[in-house]
Scaffold this motif. Structure first.
Motif, PDB file in Angstrom:
ATOM      1  N   ARG A   1       0.857  -1.183   0.000  1.00 56.14           N
ATOM      2  CA  ARG A   1       0.000   0.000   0.000  1.00 56.14           C
ATOM      3  C   ARG A   1       0.893   1.233   0.000  1.00 56.14           C
ATOM      4  O   ARG A   1       2.013   1.204   0.502  1.00 56.14           O
ATOM      5  CB  ARG A   1      -0.909   0.035   1.221  1.00 56.14           C
ATOM      6  N   ALA A   2       0.361   2.299  -0.543  1.00 61.64           N
ATOM      7  CA  ALA A   2       1.110   3.559  -0.560  1.00 61.64           C
ATOM      8  C   ALA A   2       0.120   4.706  -0.600  1.00 61.64           C
ATOM      9  O   ALA A   2      -1.043   4.548  -1.006  1.00 61.64           O
ATOM     10  CB  ALA A   2       2.036   3.615  -1.773  1.00 61.64           C
ATOM     11  N   THR A   3       0.579   5.857  -0.157  1.00 67.46           N
ATOM     12  CA  THR A   3      -0.179   7.093  -0.318  1.00 67.46           C
ATOM     13  C   THR A   3       0.680   8.055  -1.121  1.00 67.46           C
ATOM     14  O   THR A   3       1.906   7.927  -1.161  1.00 67.46           O
ATOM     15  CB  THR A   3      -0.553   7.732   1.033  1.00 67.46           C
ATOM     16  N   GLY A   4       0.011   9.000  -1.756  1.00 64.84           N
ATOM     17  CA  GLY A   4       0.740   9.972  -2.551  1.00 64.84           C
ATOM     18  C   GLY A   4       0.057  11.317  -2.529  1.00 64.84           C
ATOM     19  O   GLY A   4      -1.165  11.410  -2.352  1.00 64.84           O
ATOM     20  N   ARG A   5       0.890  12.332  -2.680  1.00 61.82           N
ATOM     21  CA  ARG A   5       0.418  13.705  -2.800  1.00 61.82           C
ATOM     22  C   ARG A   5       1.154  14.293  -3.981  1.00 61.82           C
ATOM     23  O   ARG A   5       2.370  14.155  -4.082  1.00 61.82           O
ATOM     24  CB  ARG A   5       0.757  14.509  -1.555  1.00 61.82           C
ATOM     25  N   SER A   6       0.416  14.947  -4.862  1.00 59.83           N
ATOM     26  CA  SER A   6       1.074  15.636  -5.968  1.00 59.83           C
ATOM     27  C   SER A   6       0.300  16.902  -6.294  1.00 59.83           C
ATOM     28  O   SER A   6      -0.915  16.961  -6.120  1.00 59.83           O
ATOM     29  CB  SER A   6       1.185  14.734  -7.198  1.00 59.83           C
ATOM     30  N   TYR A   7       1.039  17.885  -6.717  1.00 56.70           N
ATOM     31  CA  TYR A   7       0.428  19.134  -7.147  1.00 56.70           C
ATOM     32  C   TYR A   7       0.111  19.015  -8.631  1.00 56.70           C
ATOM     33  O   TYR A   7       0.808  18.323  -9.373  1.00 56.70           O
ATOM     34  CB  TYR A   7       1.369  20.310  -6.895  1.00 56.70           C
ATOM     35  N   VAL A   8      -0.956  19.683  -9.050  1.00 52.93           N
ATOM     36  CA  VAL A   8      -1.371  19.595 -10.441  1.00 52.93           C
ATOM     37  C   VAL A   8      -1.819  20.965 -10.930  1.00 52.93           C
ATOM     38  O   VAL A   8      -2.409  21.748 -10.186  1.00 52.93           O
ATOM     39  CB  VAL A   8      -2.509  18.553 -10.627  1.00 52.93           C
ATOM     40  N   ILE A   9      -1.475  21.241 -12.176  1.00 59.01           N
ATOM     41  CA  ILE A   9      -2.018  22.392 -12.885  1.00 59.01           C
ATOM     42  C   ILE A   9      -2.692  21.835 -14.128  1.00 59.01           C
ATOM     43  O   ILE A   9      -2.084  21.091 -14.900  1.00 59.01           O
ATOM     44  CB  ILE A   9      -0.924  23.396 -13.289  1.00 59.01           C
ATOM     45  N   GLY A  10      -3.947  22.147 -14.282  1.00 60.38           N
ATOM     46  CA  GLY A  10      -4.704  21.713 -15.441  1.00 60.38           C
ATOM     47  C   GLY A  10      -5.197  22.917 -16.213  1.00 60.38           C
ATOM     48  O   GLY A  10      -5.644  23.906 -15.623  1.00 60.38           O
ATOM     49  N   THR A  11      -5.069  22.837 -17.516  1.00 60.93           N
ATOM     50  CA  THR A  11      -5.587  23.906 -18.366  1.00 60.93           C
ATOM     51  C   THR A  11      -6.623  23.315 -19.302  1.00 60.93           C
ATOM     52  O   THR A  11      -6.550  22.142 -19.677  1.00 60.93           O
ATOM     53  CB  THR A  11      -4.467  24.566 -19.196  1.00 60.93           C
ATOM     54  N   SER A  12      -7.597  24.135 -19.671  1.00 65.21           N
ATOM     55  CA  SER A  12      -8.600  23.676 -20.623  1.00 65.21           C
ATOM     56  C   SER A  12      -9.113  24.852 -21.435  1.00 65.21           C
ATOM     57  O   SER A  12      -9.036  26.009 -21.005  1.00 65.21           O
ATOM     58  CB  SER A  12      -9.770  22.987 -19.913  1.00 65.21           C
ATOM     59  N   VAL A  13      -9.605  24.511 -22.612  1.00 64.55           N
ATOM     60  CA  VAL A  13     -10.291  25.474 -23.462  1.00 64.55           C
ATOM     61  C   VAL A  13     -11.713  24.961 -23.599  1.00 64.55           C
ATOM     62  O   VAL A  13     -11.939  23.851 -24.081  1.00 64.55           O
ATOM     63  CB  VAL A  13      -9.626  25.609 -24.843  1.00 64.55           C
ATOM     64  N   SER A  14     -12.658  25.771 -23.143  1.00 64.26           N
ATOM     65  CA  SER A  14     -14.071  25.393 -23.203  1.00 64.26           C
ATOM     66  C   SER A  14     -14.781  26.208 -24.264  1.00 64.26           C
ATOM     67  O   SER A  14     -14.438  27.360 -24.514  1.00 64.26           O
ATOM     68  CB  SER A  14     -14.734  25.637 -21.841  1.00 64.26           C
ATOM     69  N   LEU A  15     -15.797  25.591 -24.860  1.00 60.78           N
ATOM     70  CA  LEU A  15     -16.573  26.230 -25.912  1.00 60.78           C
ATOM     71  C   LEU A  15     -17.978  26.521 -25.395  1.00 60.78           C
ATOM     72  O   LEU A  15     -18.655  25.627 -24.903  1.00 60.78           O
ATOM     73  CB  LEU A  15     -16.662  25.326 -27.137  1.00 60.78           C
ATOM     74  N   ALA A  16     -18.403  27.746 -25.540  1.00 57.63           N
ATOM     75  CA  ALA A  16     -19.762  28.127 -25.145  1.00 57.63           C
ATOM     76  C   ALA A  16     -20.713  27.910 -26.319  1.00 57.63           C
ATOM     77  O   ALA A  16     -20.289  27.769 -27.469  1.00 57.63           O
ATOM     78  CB  ALA A  16     -19.787  29.587 -24.701  1.00 57.63           C
ATOM     79  N   ALA A  17     -21.998  27.893 -26.035  1.00 61.52           N
ATOM     80  CA  ALA A  17     -23.010  27.680 -27.070  1.00 61.52           C
ATOM     81  C   ALA A  17     -22.933  28.740 -28.169  1.00 61.52           C
ATOM     82  O   ALA A  17     -23.245  28.463 -29.323  1.00 61.52           O
ATOM     83  CB  ALA A  17     -24.405  27.667 -26.441  1.00 61.52           C
ATOM     84  N   ASP A  18     -22.499  29.938 -27.815  1.00 59.36           N
ATOM     85  CA  ASP A  18     -22.416  31.020 -28.811  1.00 59.36           C
ATOM     86  C   ASP A  18     -21.130  30.975 -29.640  1.00 59.36           C
ATOM     87  O   ASP A  18     -20.884  31.845 -30.466  1.00 59.36           O
ATOM     88  CB  ASP A  18     -22.555  32.385 -28.133  1.00 59.36           C
ATOM     89  N   GLY A  19     -20.275  29.953 -29.402  1.00 62.86           N
ATOM     90  CA  GLY A  19     -19.040  29.810 -30.163  1.00 62.86           C
ATOM     91  C   GLY A  19     -17.829  30.470 -29.515  1.00 62.86           C
ATOM     92  O   GLY A  19     -16.709  30.290 -29.984  1.00 62.86           O
ATOM     93  N   SER A  20     -18.020  31.232 -28.459  1.00 63.53           N
ATOM     94  CA  SER A  20     -16.883  31.854 -27.777  1.00 63.53           C
ATOM     95  C   SER A  20     -16.115  30.795 -26.988  1.00 63.53           C
ATOM     96  O   SER A  20     -16.653  29.746 -26.637  1.00 63.53           O
ATOM     97  CB  SER A  20     -17.353  32.972 -26.852  1.00 63.53           C
ATOM     98  N   LYS A  21     -14.857  31.089 -26.734  1.00 66.10           N
ATOM     99  CA  LYS A  21     -13.999  30.157 -26.010  1.00 66.10           C
ATOM    100  C   LYS A  21     -13.524  30.780 -24.711  1.00 66.10           C
ATOM    101  O   LYS A  21     -13.304  31.988 -24.623  1.00 66.10           O
ATOM    102  CB  LYS A  21     -12.796  29.767 -26.865  1.00 66.10           C
ATOM    103  N   THR A  22     -13.344  29.914 -23.712  1.00 63.78           N
ATOM    104  CA  THR A  22     -12.856  30.334 -22.407  1.00 63.78           C
ATOM    105  C   THR A  22     -11.638  29.495 -22.056  1.00 63.78           C
ATOM    106  O   THR A  22     -11.651  28.273 -22.217  1.00 63.78           O
ATOM    107  CB  THR A  22     -13.939  30.120 -21.333  1.00 63.78           C
TER     108      THR A  22
END
Length: 179
Positions: free
Chosen positions: A89-110
């Motif tokens: 058995r083991a435990t772990g801790r890690s830091y994460v950075i996640g990026t995403s590009v989302s699309l809205a219904a009107d075609g704009s991106k975030t």
């Protein structure tokens, strides 16, 4: 250091490498929406709590790999891993950075950048390490209108990442898999 201590040190280092690779495969599986890969990372009795989703690893693999027209692309970076070993058995801790590009219904991106931590529990069964429990903790979020430029500079010149089997990595490594 005697031979027994050296053998334990090498075995511990191998275990930590195996757990690191499990984290890397997870990030790759999520970003490429690779259900088959993600399903190999979890024991059947596993649990993942991602906030928006709580369920088994297999259920998570199904949900996260499904086509999602609202999310164009994601990228994850895990670092600062710390593993504590206790036999199988083991435990772990890690830091994460996640990026995403989302699309809205009107075609704009975030564009969104999320920083947080994975708190993990792992088990080795039959010599194989897999997740038994993963908890995602959010520490920071930035959301803004997308400012990406895809028709000039590096955006136009470099290969572009894609989720699923259309990603360039599948073709790039195809010859290696066939050899």
């Amino acid at each position: 250091m005697d031979i027994a201590q050296l053998e334990k040190t090498v075995a511990d280092l191998q275990t930590k490498q195996d757990l690191h690779e499990l984290n890397v495969r997870y990030a790759n599986g999520v970003d490429r929406r690779d259900r088959a890969l993600l399903e190999t990372l979890w024991w059947p009795d596993s649990v993942i709590d991602f906030g928006l989703f709580v369920g088994s690893g297999a259920q998570f693999a199904e949900v996260i790999s499904a086509p999602n027209p609202a999310v164009e692309i994601t990228t994850h970076f895990a670092s600062n891993e710390l593993f504590e070993l206790n036999g199988d058995r083991a435990t772990g801790r890690s830091y994460v950075i996640g990026t995403s590009v989302s699309l809205a219904a009107d075609g704009s991106k975030t564009d969104q950048m999320v920083s947080g931590r994975y708190l993990d529990k792992y088990e080795r069964r039959g010599g194989v390490w897999k997740f038994t429990h993963r908890l995602f903790v959010v520490d920071w979020i930035v959301t803004q209108p997308s400012s990406a430029i895809w028709d000039a500079g590096i955006g136009a010149a470099a290969k572009r990442g894609r989720p699923g089997p259309d990603d360039v990595s599948h073709e790039f490594f195809k010859a290696e898999k066939e050899a």
